[in-house]
Design an enzyme around this catalytic site. Sequence first.
Site, PDB file in Angstrom:
ATOM      1  N   TYR A   6       0.851  -1.177   0.000  1.00  0.00           N
ATOM      2  CA  TYR A   6       0.000   0.000   0.000  1.00  0.00           C
ATOM      3  C   TYR A   6       0.892   1.234   0.000  1.00  0.00           C
ATOM      4  CZ  TYR A   6      -3.668   3.302   0.916  1.00  0.00           C
ATOM      5  OH  TYR A   6      -4.531   4.360   0.784  1.00  0.00           O
ATOM      6  N   ILE A  43      -6.445  13.026   5.758  1.00  0.00           N
ATOM      7  CA  ILE A  43      -7.045  12.658   4.471  1.00  0.00           C
ATOM      8  C   ILE A  43      -5.907  12.323   3.502  1.00  0.00           C
ATOM      9  CG2 ILE A  43      -8.539  13.418   2.591  1.00  0.00           C
ATOM     10  CD1 ILE A  43      -9.979  13.261   5.325  1.00  0.00           C
ATOM     11  N   HIS A  44      -6.045  11.188   2.827  1.00  0.00           N
ATOM     12  CA  HIS A  44      -4.961  10.744   1.943  1.00  0.00           C
ATOM     13  C   HIS A  44      -5.489  10.330   0.583  1.00  0.00           C
ATOM     14  CE1 HIS A  44      -5.787   6.331   2.476  1.00  0.00           C
ATOM     15  NE2 HIS A  44      -6.409   6.803   3.534  1.00  0.00           N
ATOM     16  N   SER A  45      -4.568  10.359  -0.383  1.00  0.00           N
ATOM     17  CA  SER A  45      -4.874   9.830  -1.715  1.00  0.00           C
ATOM     18  C   SER A  45      -4.914   8.318  -1.540  1.00  0.00           C
ATOM     19  CB  SER A  45      -3.792  10.242  -2.708  1.00  0.00           C
ATOM     20  OG  SER A  45      -2.519   9.787  -2.278  1.00  0.00           O
ATOM     21  N   GLY A  83     -10.669   3.731   2.498  1.00  0.00           N
ATOM     22  CA  GLY A  83      -9.376   4.303   2.861  1.00  0.00           C
ATOM     23  C   GLY A  83      -9.353   4.704   4.321  1.00  0.00           C
TER      24      GLY A  83
END
Length: 122
Positions: A6, A43-45, A83
Amino acid sequence: MSNVIYHSKINQIGEFAQEALADGMLILFKEGAPSDLADYCFIHSHDDLKHEIQIGQTLQLGKHVFNITSVGDVANVNFRELGHITLRFDGNHQAELPGTVHVEGEQPTQLFVGDEIKILSD
């Protein structure tokens, strides 16, 4: 050699996310998190999770490295679909909540936009 299962980056930090981190908890959510949750999240891609998250794997957050000590029953499903997982830095060997992943290692005091998130498997 470790395989990266990941990989993503932190794109936004919610208003209260660093406070939760100071309390030993880091909440990850992919972009598009509900606004009432986003204030507490990093918050992530979001990337594809290539294999299940398992005990014994390594998690990297920016320059910090952790060993995964337990994985909640729904953590993989939540992470794959939303996610979303909650990380706890207490090294517990039994997951406190179904969506929690526990890790051991020195708890970060701060993370930054642009920090990478990697999960590595041997």
